[in-house]
Design an enzyme around this catalytic site. Structure first.
Site: not given
Ligand code: 3HC
Ligand code: NAI
Length: 704
Positions: A105, A102, A125, A63
């Site tokens: 999911e 997400g 998450e 998400a």
């Molecule tokens: N949503 C929005 N932006 C995101 C994002 C996300 N899920 N994941 C990464 N980004 C953005 C970062 O903020 C960054 O933005 P910027 O360039 O403007 O600073 C850009 O994407 C690149 O991210 P990274 O610098 O972290 O890039 P890496 O290549 O080092 O890592 C990654 C990539 C492993 C995907 C890492 O970004 C990460 O772990 N992201 C979060 C993953 C996460 O926690 N997902 C769960 C989200 S919550 C969810 O899905 C809820 C659901 O249950 C409804």
């Protein structure tokens, strides 16, 4: 039609491609795009199966976290999933790179899951303080079992495609060309007349029992210490035994609760702060700079730090050459690195082949002249200004002017060191922490002369090494050690003089959430290391007495910590258990009475309040003096390098949650009681008077 989702027909297969760089987050436009193309596919003649894929490096990071602070517009991810699940034709998802949160999911709502062999799938998450809120707690148990789902969600770390297949999360794994293989998979389904297979209709193979829940929580107890999200995860997974609709409703309510929690606000703050800290704003923007190539790295000084830094680069795949003028040091260094890799092989973290290949890239030399090929040279020789100046000026004379020179000094003036070279613009500090190959934080120390290109490369170095970068201006202790010495540790010592015991101080702060209390940290790192660092730092700026009276006296007494079996605590032979020691209490009492300090009972609450408030006050000073550019950078330093609990968000975020007028009132209280060093910092006074916060300060100061 949305620009983030494309549609194309390949024979009987409708191929849907998500394209939302950089990480294919399932933002509103993607959800709308998916609904639009599904509608289009339904009306396109001849389509008998759908294939959902993504472009770019990864399938989806989940998400869109940036949408969490606002009401999420419709269609929701749940609406998209219901639409997919109820389609009368099979829907296949093809996963490459990563499918997280997400993203996974969404994949779980598809009828069949196909993944590249290098893909990873996970539910991270919990690291953001939320529970999976788009059916993850209901569909994952139906696919892999409730107990396994609980483990995977509490763990947060992704599993490999092969593991996912073994668990039942993935149907088939592709070896090579993903798109071709996925299309063949769809054709096979059509040939076999395999129809839709909605996950929501599957029955649960097992239900959670209390023993399994306790075991799963225990397995992750360390990571989840002081946290609450795990309780909501358990509640949601328990609801998976109910009919799907009821379970989903319970999950939605629990997800809302988790999203609104302080824990989640703090963890999301740190998530974005870590990404922001690796960038520079304003005229110093790293993006404007053209960084030079980075293939070969040389390290000067093969001691503890040099060896660790060298390993960090070798692990990241770079060519590395380590130099020391003492051949015995090079031999020792090679042995240390070899035994570290041997231990990783024993623990099955890497294979023997990988270890051998890394050792081949770990080259060493006694001849400084051999480092001329390096794109970046990092010096890590003894902490001595004249020696380091000599090394830097020699490097300056043998390296072409565009190559970078970094120093790993933790106490000396990087500016003074840089002025020993003819090109101070190429010099900066790269302050690694112990153990350099594993620690997460990298403080990048810039001087007034450091060029944007040099800084830009430093950010790339951090990214390459998978470290979190924070820029500090060149000043006493940089960001982290300045706050540790002038704030946190100093207050811990003061509390000892006033009547607390080392164990009481450590336990109180560990209960607050610190990984390890300050005295245990000193004993682990060595009290002599701190004493030596302070001697060097005092050459930059002095500090009035009393300042680390106890730690310095322990060093004089040879009570250096764990390595000598005695420090703030005593340690039995071969044990790391910190045992109280009457000799230390006697010493503290003597030092307190020499200074006329009256000893008294001190509550745990006072210990925590004073240590954290002093950290906040010095943090504000570091901001006011421009040593840190953002309050959020300070939070990153403390959560990634100094064991501050991530789920509390860092000291400056925590100050905002307390309210700066409350913070100021308590700091004034201690100022009256304890005197000069508790003087409230002007920035806190100003922000409190304006009803503002550090977060607002960050926003206004970085937008200027
Ligand atoms: N949503 C929005 N932006 C995101 C994002 C996300 N899920 N994941 C990464 N980004 C953005 C970062 O903020 C960054 O933005 P910027 O360039 O403007 O600073 C850009 O994407 C690149 O991210 P990274 O610098 O972290 O890039 P890496 O290549 O080092 O890592 C990654 C990539 C492993 C995907 C890492 O970004 C990460 O772990 N992201 C979060 C993953 C996460 O926690 N997902 C769960 C989200 S919550 C969810 O899905 C809820 C659901 O249950 C409804
Ligand atoms: P160390 O004493 O373990 O190693 C220093 C090495 O430098 C020795 O092997 C020595 O032979 C070598 N050396 C000395 N003069 C040299 C020269 N002219 N040319 C080539 N090699 C030379 O020291 P350590 O602990 O690794 O520290 C190195 C640097 O890292 C210091 O600046 C220190 O302040 C800094 N640092 C140390 C941390 C720590 O906790 N140990 C943490 C962060 C930074």
């Amino acid at each position: 039609m949305s620009g983030t989702v494309a549609f194309e027909q390949v024979g009987p297969i409708g191929v849907i491609c998500i394209s939302n760089p950089p990480v294919n987050a399932i933002s509103h436009s993607v959800r709308q795009g998916l609904i639009d193309v599904i509608t289009r596919a339904e009306t396109s003649p001849g389509i008998r199966a759908l294939l959902i894929m993504s472009s770019g490096e990864i399938f989806s990071a989940g998400a869109d976290i940036a949408e969490f602070d606002h009401p999420q517009g419709e269609p929701s991810l749940q609406q998209v999933q219901s639409r997919i699940e109820s389609l009368p034709i099979p829907v296949v998802v093809a996963i490459h790179g990563l499918a997280l949160g997400g993203g996974l999911e969404l994949a779980m709502a598809c009828h069949y899951r196909f993944a590249h062999k290098n893909a990873k799938l996970g539910m991270p998450e919990i690291t953001l303080g939320i529970i999976p809120g788009a059916g993850g707690t209901q569909r994952l148990p139906r696919l892999i079992g409730a107990c396994a789902a609980l483990g995977m969600i509490l763990f947060g770390t992704p599993v490999s495609a092969l593991d996912a297949k073994a668990k039942g999360l993935v149907d088939e794994v592709a070896e090579n060309d993903m798109r071709e293989a996925a299309l063949r998979f769809c054709e096979r389904l059509l040939r076999d007349q395999a129809g839709p297979r909605p996950t929501c209709n599957r029955t649960l193979a097992d239900h959670l029992n209390e023993t399994e829940i306790a075991a799963a929580l225990q397995a992750h107890a360390r990571a989840l210490k002081g946290r609450t999200t795990q309780d909501l995860v358990v509640e949601a997974i328990k609801a998976s035994k109910l009919p799907f609709g009821q379970g989903i409703a319970i999950e939605a309510a629990l997800a809302q609760k988790s999203l609104a929690s302080r824990e989640s606000l703090a963890l999301r703050h740190v998530f974005f702060a870590e990404r922001e800290s690796g960038k520079l704003s304003g005229q110093f923007s790293a993006k404007q700079a053209q960084p030079p190539a980075l293939r070969r790295v040389a390290i000067i000084g093969a001691g503890t730090m040099g060896s660790g830094i060298a390993m960090a680069f070798v692990d990241a795949g770079l060519e590395m050459l380590i130099n020391d003028n003492d051949p015995a040091a090079l031999t020792r260094s090679r042995e240390i690195v070899q035994s570290t890799y041997a231990s990783s092989v024993r623990r099955r973290r890497i294979t023997q082949d990988i270890a051998d290949e890394r050792m081949r890239r770990f080259r060493s030399t006694v001849a400084l002249a051999e480092v001329t090929d390096a794109d970046l040279v990092i010096e890590a020789v003894f902490e001595d200004m004249e020696l380091k100046k000599d090394v830097l000026s020699k490097l300056d004379s043998i390296l072409p002017p565009e190559r970078l020179i970094a120093t790993n000094t933790s106490t000396l003036s990087v500016t003074e060191l840089s002025l020993a070279t003819a090109y101070p613009g190429r010099v900066l500090g790269l302050h690694f922490f112990v153990p350099a190959q594993a620690s997460k934080l990298l403080e990048i120390v810039r001087t007034d002369h450091t060029s944007p290109e040099t800084l830009s490369t430093a950010f790339r170095v951090a990214k390459l090494l998978k470290k979190v970068a924070v820029v500090s201006r060149d000043a006493f202790g940089f960001i982290g050690n300045r706050m540790m010495l002038d704030g946190y540790f100093r207050e811990a010592e003061q509390l000892l003089l006033e009547g607390a015991t080392p164990a009481q101080v450590d336990t109180a702060l560990e209960n607050f959430g610190f990984a390890m209390g300050p005295q245990r940290v000193s004993d682990l790192g060595g009290n002599d290391v701190g004493t030596k660092a302070r001697i060097q730092l005092f050459k930059r700026e002095s500090r009035p007495d009393p300042y680390f009276l106890i730690a310095d006296r322990l060093t004089e007494m040879g009570r250096l910590g764990q390595k000598t079996g005695r420090g703030f605590y005593r340690y039995e032979d071969g044990s790391r258990e910190a045992l109280p020691d009457a000799e230390v209490v006697d010493l503290i009492e003597k030092l307190a009475s020499e200074r006329g300090i009256l000893r008294r009972e001190i509550s745990d609450q006072e210990i925590v309040e004073r240590c954290i408030l002093s950290l906040i006050n010095v943090g504000a000073m570091v901001l006011e003096e421009g040593i840190a550019a953002r309050a959020a950078d300070i939070d990153v330093v403390w959560t990634s390098g100094y064991g501050f609990p991530r789920h509390v968000g860092g000291p400056m975020f925590y100050a905002d949650t307390l309210g700066l007028s409350n913070v100021l009132q308590r700091i004034r209280h201690y100022h009256e009681k304890l005197g000069h060093y508790w003087r409230p910092v002007r920035l806190i006074e100003r922000l409190a008077a304006e009803g503002s916060s550090f977060e607002q300060w960050d926003r206004t100061s970085t937008s200027q």
